[in-house]
Design an enzyme around this catalytic site. Structure first.
Site, PDB file in Angstrom:
ATOM      1  N   ARG A 145       0.843  -1.195   0.000  1.00  0.00           N
ATOM      2  CA  ARG A 145       0.000   0.000   0.000  1.00  0.00           C
ATOM      3  C   ARG A 145       0.869   1.232   0.000  1.00  0.00           C
ATOM      4  O   ARG A 145       1.979   1.221   0.513  1.00  0.00           O
ATOM      5  CB  ARG A 145      -0.850   0.046   1.262  1.00  0.00           C
ATOM      6  CG  ARG A 145      -1.656  -1.202   1.469  1.00  0.00           C
ATOM      7  CD  ARG A 145      -2.310  -1.159   2.833  1.00  0.00           C
ATOM      8  NE  ARG A 145      -2.881  -2.457   3.155  1.00  0.00           N
ATOM      9  CZ  ARG A 145      -3.466  -2.754   4.309  1.00  0.00           C
ATOM     10  NH1 ARG A 145      -3.523  -1.833   5.268  1.00  0.00           N
ATOM     11  NH2 ARG A 145      -3.964  -3.939   4.519  1.00  0.00           N
ATOM     12  N   ARG A 157       8.755   7.413   6.456  1.00  0.00           N
ATOM     13  CA  ARG A 157       8.389   8.767   6.896  1.00  0.00           C
ATOM     14  C   ARG A 157       8.839   9.036   8.332  1.00  0.00           C
ATOM     15  O   ARG A 157       9.231  10.171   8.658  1.00  0.00           O
ATOM     16  CB  ARG A 157       6.882   8.983   6.742  1.00  0.00           C
ATOM     17  CG  ARG A 157       6.462   9.076   5.268  1.00  0.00           C
ATOM     18  CD  ARG A 157       4.967   8.945   5.080  1.00  0.00           C
ATOM     19  NE  ARG A 157       4.242   9.961   5.826  1.00  0.00           N
ATOM     20  CZ  ARG A 157       2.922   9.938   6.002  1.00  0.00           C
ATOM     21  NH1 ARG A 157       2.199   8.951   5.505  1.00  0.00           N
ATOM     22  NH2 ARG A 157       2.339  10.895   6.689  1.00  0.00           N
ATOM     23  N   ASP A 212       0.240   5.278   1.335  1.00  0.00           N
ATOM     24  CA  ASP A 212      -0.721   6.065   2.109  1.00  0.00           C
ATOM     25  C   ASP A 212      -1.308   7.227   1.313  1.00  0.00           C
ATOM     26  O   ASP A 212      -0.785   7.594   0.249  1.00  0.00           O
ATOM     27  CB  ASP A 212      -0.030   6.636   3.355  1.00  0.00           C
ATOM     28  CG  ASP A 212       0.019   5.607   4.480  1.00  0.00           C
ATOM     29  OD1 ASP A 212      -0.748   4.634   4.444  1.00  0.00           O
ATOM     30  OD2 ASP A 212       0.857   5.791   5.393  1.00  0.00           O
ATOM     31  N   TYR A 218      12.600   3.699  -2.010  1.00  0.00           N
ATOM     32  CA  TYR A 218      11.787   4.900  -1.793  1.00  0.00           C
ATOM     33  C   TYR A 218      12.697   6.121  -1.829  1.00  0.00           C
ATOM     34  O   TYR A 218      13.865   6.043  -1.399  1.00  0.00           O
ATOM     35  CB  TYR A 218      11.134   4.884  -0.407  1.00  0.00           C
ATOM     36  CG  TYR A 218       9.915   4.007  -0.261  1.00  0.00           C
ATOM     37  CD1 TYR A 218       8.647   4.510  -0.540  1.00  0.00           C
ATOM     38  CD2 TYR A 218      10.024   2.700   0.193  1.00  0.00           C
ATOM     39  CE1 TYR A 218       7.519   3.721  -0.374  1.00  0.00           C
ATOM     40  CE2 TYR A 218       8.884   1.901   0.354  1.00  0.00           C
ATOM     41  CZ  TYR A 218       7.636   2.419   0.061  1.00  0.00           C
ATOM     42  OH  TYR A 218       6.525   1.641   0.221  1.00  0.00           O
TER      43      TYR A 218
END
Lengths: 245, 245
Positions: B51, B198, B53, B111
């Protein structure tokens, strides 16, 4: 009276161009004037280096305004940063000579036209580049630019809505670079007529796509006939990068 | 049945994240499934590599779906390109082995967390980067990353909403680069927990701003206490760049 020079970045996507149209409109000039008028309590008019059309962006638009406010540059910049929408940022502010005029005193400008040249568009750049899916012959485009350099009558490359007395301008350079899929056509000149960068780009794209020959640019320029040039490239690819004084 | 692997770019700004929530929702999975279901006349379910966000972007999300449709890859890609909104682009499609599973078979991910480090934000990147106006000490941040490399229990850096059995993951590398005002923190690892990139970024930013010392990262990691780590950095700066199989 103090005279302030602003350097302004904006994402033009949401606006009806630079020039104010009414009192409560959605133009860049209008938005900035609203904030400055609120700050000073005066009716502020800002003078841009030139207009940008609906959807055109700027990394370095320049404007000036006069005020009898005693606020200093840092304070004005903070106020603007706080009250302007997030797609408009005043990146620099300087107090300048009272006679400074952002339009009359501009001696040269730099524009970049951005093209995403790949089979699919880029979702992150979709509002800031024109998407061309067929491969572009950049060498042919660069060759075509050579006919446009120097001082010419650019009547073939001006919007029919233009009302300027003279269509003579000087282009100092047109450079084409490519980094991965992003093609940038950088224009430097002493001034550009209405839609001139977009019509030249539209014509260069015809060359890049093999629909026109580079040498045709010479003919189009000499015949001064807008109908011989290519289409006007989309506004969203155009960026006013710098104004020179 | 054919099994197709999709590589997907999306600007996540307008979406409620990757995972479908209902039948007519505004999620990335939901949007893509709608188009594929329309195309095939079947009820298509796509399996994402994981997933993302609300507000997180992707340059290289991977998903797969099975269909008994006889359409070929080029045709499916064109259909998706035509019917998906312009902030979602399927950049690649391949027919793969029937057993390929985009989530189970992912062995590593990359990422990038993007930060605009300048006094003023950039209007063109405002939806794709986090803006930090104070100067960042990148050397301190890079030093802090060294404590996180390798295999660890990352319980200190996981959302309290996570329900994974094990918080052990391996980070292969964290690289920090700066080009003009754009700072990019690139993470490569065998998997990342919910909000892990994050929260690590938020903690590295505390170090970059001088509020935490680089060596504190070691302590935070060892104590496995989310409260000792920094805040969760904003979703808009996060980009899923690549999934490895």
């Amino acid at each position: 009276m103090c005279n302030f020079k602003l350097t302004i970045q904006y994402d033009g996507s949401r606006y009806k161009g630079w020039q104010r149209l009414g009192n409560t409109d959605n133009t860049l000039q209008g938005k900035i004037e609203q904030v400055l008028s609120k700050m000073t309590g005066e009716e502020i008019e800002i003078i841009g280096s030139g207009r940008t059309d609906v959807g055109v962006h700027a990394q370095g638009q320049v404007a000036n305004f006069k005020t009898s406010s005693t606020k200093r540059t840092a304070e004005i910049q903070q106020y603007l940063y706080h009250y302007l929408p997030e797609d408009i940022v005043v990146t620099d502010i300087k107090e300048v000579d009272e006679r400074f005029h952002a339009r009359y005193h501009a001696v040269a400008k730099q524009y970049i036209y951005k093209i995403w040249n790949a089979p699919y568009h880029n979702p992150f750049l979709r509002k800031y580049v024109e998407h061309i899916s067929e491969p572009l012959d950049l060498a042919a485009m660069q060759l075509a630019t050579s006919y446009l350099l120097g001082q010419h009558d650019f009547s073939a490359f001006v919007s029919s809505r233009s009302k300027k007395k003279s269509n003579i301008r000087e282009i100092y350079s047109i450079d084409i670079t490519k980094e991965e899929c992003l093609v940038e056509v950088t224009f430097r000149g002493n001034g550009f007529l209405h839609n001139m960068v977009r019509i030249i780009t539209g014509t260069l794209l015809e060359v890049g796509l093999g629909r026109m020959k580079p040498t045709q640019l010479k003919e189009v320029l000499e015949k001064r006939d807008r109908n011989l040039a290519g289409p006007t490239a989309a506004a969203k690819g155009l960026h006013l990068v710098q104004v020179y004084y």
